[in-house]
Design a protein around this motif. Structure first.
Motif, PDB file in Angstrom:
ATOM      1  N   ILE A 293      39.659  34.547  42.517  1.00 44.21           N
ATOM      2  CA  ILE A 293      40.989  35.139  42.715  1.00 44.21           C
ATOM      3  C   ILE A 293      40.833  36.660  42.727  1.00 44.21           C
ATOM      4  O   ILE A 293      40.215  37.238  41.819  1.00 44.21           O
ATOM      5  CB  ILE A 293      41.959  34.694  41.603  1.00 44.21           C
ATOM      6  N   TYR A 294      41.379  37.267  43.777  1.00 49.44           N
ATOM      7  CA  TYR A 294      41.285  38.720  43.945  1.00 49.44           C
ATOM      8  C   TYR A 294      42.673  39.335  43.820  1.00 49.44           C
ATOM      9  O   TYR A 294      43.668  38.713  44.198  1.00 49.44           O
ATOM     10  CB  TYR A 294      40.713  39.060  45.329  1.00 49.44           C
ATOM     11  N   SER A 295      42.712  40.551  43.337  1.00 47.10           N
ATOM     12  CA  SER A 295      43.987  41.267  43.329  1.00 47.10           C
ATOM     13  C   SER A 295      44.370  41.601  44.763  1.00 47.10           C
ATOM     14  O   SER A 295      43.525  42.013  45.551  1.00 47.10           O
ATOM     15  CB  SER A 295      43.849  42.549  42.503  1.00 47.10           C
ATOM     16  N   ASN A 296      45.656  41.417  45.077  1.00 42.70           N
ATOM     17  CA  ASN A 296      46.109  41.737  46.436  1.00 42.70           C
ATOM     18  C   ASN A 296      46.835  43.084  46.511  1.00 42.70           C
ATOM     19  O   ASN A 296      47.374  43.444  47.542  1.00 42.70           O
ATOM     20  CB  ASN A 296      46.999  40.611  46.983  1.00 42.70           C
ATOM     21  N   ARG A 297      46.862  43.798  45.409  1.00 45.29           N
ATOM     22  CA  ARG A 297      47.444  45.151  45.375  1.00 45.29           C
ATOM     23  C   ARG A 297      46.671  45.944  44.333  1.00 45.29           C
ATOM     24  O   ARG A 297      46.031  45.383  43.458  1.00 45.29           O
ATOM     25  CB  ARG A 297      48.914  45.109  44.892  1.00 45.29           C
ATOM     26  N   GLU A 298      46.828  47.267  44.393  1.00 47.42           N
ATOM     27  CA  GLU A 298      46.397  48.063  43.248  1.00 47.42           C
ATOM     28  C   GLU A 298      47.519  48.023  42.209  1.00 47.42           C
ATOM     29  O   GLU A 298      48.697  48.048  42.574  1.00 47.42           O
ATOM     30  CB  GLU A 298      46.142  49.510  43.674  1.00 47.42           C
ATOM     31  N   GLY A 299      47.144  47.940  40.937  1.00 46.18           N
ATOM     32  CA  GLY A 299      48.190  47.889  39.914  1.00 46.18           C
ATOM     33  C   GLY A 299      47.607  47.952  38.515  1.00 46.18           C
ATOM     34  O   GLY A 299      46.384  47.986  38.343  1.00 46.18           O
ATOM     35  N   ILE A 300      48.510  47.958  37.549  1.00 42.98           N
ATOM     36  CA  ILE A 300      48.089  48.005  36.142  1.00 42.98           C
ATOM     37  C   ILE A 300      48.347  46.644  35.499  1.00 42.98           C
ATOM     38  O   ILE A 300      49.364  46.003  35.785  1.00 42.98           O
ATOM     39  CB  ILE A 300      48.790  49.152  35.385  1.00 42.98           C
ATOM     40  N   VAL A 301      47.405  46.206  34.648  1.00 46.30           N
ATOM     41  CA  VAL A 301      47.509  44.882  34.030  1.00 46.30           C
ATOM     42  C   VAL A 301      48.490  44.943  32.856  1.00 46.30           C
ATOM     43  O   VAL A 301      48.213  45.561  31.833  1.00 46.30           O
ATOM     44  CB  VAL A 301      46.127  44.388  33.553  1.00 46.30           C
ATOM     45  N   ILE A 302      49.649  44.291  33.040  1.00 47.19           N
ATOM     46  CA  ILE A 302      50.682  44.239  32.000  1.00 47.19           C
ATOM     47  C   ILE A 302      50.411  43.075  31.057  1.00 47.19           C
ATOM     48  O   ILE A 302      50.581  43.173  29.847  1.00 47.19           O
ATOM     49  CB  ILE A 302      52.071  44.062  32.649  1.00 47.19           C
ATOM     50  N   GLY A 303      49.998  41.946  31.645  1.00 44.91           N
ATOM     51  CA  GLY A 303      49.729  40.750  30.841  1.00 44.91           C
ATOM     52  C   GLY A 303      48.687  39.913  31.544  1.00 44.91           C
ATOM     53  O   GLY A 303      48.411  40.112  32.735  1.00 44.91           O
TER      54      GLY A 303
END
Ligand SMILES: [Zn+2]
Length: 335
Positions: A293-303
């Motif tokens: 599973i890959y991230s599909n956006r840049e972002g910050i891990v909230i949970g």
């Protein structure tokens, strides 16, 4: 001398009848259980001596989300009703049946935070929600609703707040979060109901379910004391935590698995992940990788998910996206 306090049971919360300069511990009766006895919600009222707002703090609307319980107890240890202004209404266990069963949901497996304000003539959860709102929440001027991640997941300390509305933005910026997620009020949450009924509200998500996490609890308390200073309920200078430490996101969403099996999730909480970064692997029961599973956006891990057992559609990573620069003036009206 006995040190045990007598706790009064009341039909309804009536703040004006309570003595100023004192702490009052009450049971407020909501709907009936199957013994024909009302569910009683513990409510602690810190009634100050001078004029000021009524700040309501609710915890454990999801019965297994306990960091807010400790936050309320520590707050109670630190405030003095003989010098405080305004009123604090503290509800450490909002969902008493869920708390007794150590579960998120109400007795009938309904999420109370998706059915607010309930119905007087409805299901058992509807009736409980209805009286929770009418007997307790309606007396608040402002609401801080304390939550945690759900079972099997871990959270950072983050807020959900509608930053486009001045009052909820103010409440949000007074706290001490790692992350703020700009969110319109979700339909039928306690926060959503309150914001639509003249009670500015935010949700504070404090770490993980079913535990006390001292550091996150202390940071939550920093924000609550800051809120009390802002409303001049206690003396002291208002802090600007947000522009120093918090990440503000436009919105957030969960990345889910497609396959089932055994999952391992890699990023840490509050880590910034890149678009295309590998975030999890799902193994079959023979130890072979079924899905990457890959991230599909840049972002910050909230949970993130920490429960290795994974069905198709399991929530894997809660990503905050469209990270924004903190605004120069974080707390409206303060510099
Ligand atoms: Zn919750």
């Amino acid at each position: 001398m006995s040190n045990v306090l007598v706790i009064k049971t009341k039909e309804k919360l009536n703040l004006s009848s309570l003595k100023k300069g004192s702490i009052h511990r009450l049971h407020i009766q909501l709907s009936d259980n199957s013994l024909g006895v009302p569910w009683r919600v513990p409510v602690i009222v810190v009634k100050g001596v001078g004029k000021g707002p009524v700040i309501g703090i609710t915890a454990a609307v999801h019965g297994d989300e306990l960091n807010g319980v400790s936050t309320i107890f520590k707050l109670l240890d630190a405030v003095d009703p003989k010098t405080m202004k305004g009123t604090l209404v503290l509800v450490p266990i909002s969902n008493t049946p869920g708390y007794l069963m150590n579960q998120r949901f109400f007795l009938d497996d309904v999420d109370l935070n998706r059915i607010m304000p309930g119905k007087e003539f409805g299901s058992s959860s509807d009736i409980y929600a209805h009286f929770f709102i009418t007997k307790i929440v309606k007396s608040f001027d402002y609401l801080l609703d304390l939550h945690t991640a759900s079972h099997g997941r871990v959270n950072s300390l983050y807020l959900r707040a509608d930053l486009e509305v001045k009052e909820s933005r103010t409440l949000a910026y007074l706290q001490h979060p790692q992350i703020i997620v700009q969110k319109d009020d979700d339909e039928k949450t306690l926060r959503g109901w309150a914001n639509r009924h003249g009670i500015p509200a935010i949700t504070i998500e404090i770490g993980n379910p079913n535990t006390f996490q001292a550091t996150l609890i202390d940071e939550t308390l920093d924000g609550i004391f800051n809120t009390l200073r802002y409303f001049k309920m206690i003396p002291g200078e208002v802090q600007d935590f947000v522009s120093h430490a918090a990440t503000v996101c436009d919105h957030s969403y969960w990345i889910r698995s497609q396959k089932g099996g055994i999952i391992e999730v890699f990023p840490e909480l509050a880590e910034v992940v890149k678009n295309g970064q590998l975030i999890a692997k799902v193994y079959d029961v023979f130890g072979q990788v079924r899905e990457k599973i890959y991230s599909n956006r840049e972002g910050i891990v909230i949970g993130k998910n920490i429960r290795p057992i994974c069905d198709s559609g399991t929530r894997v990573l809660h990503l905050g996206v469209n990270i924004q620069e903190p605004l120069p003036e974080m707390i409206p009206g303060h510099h």
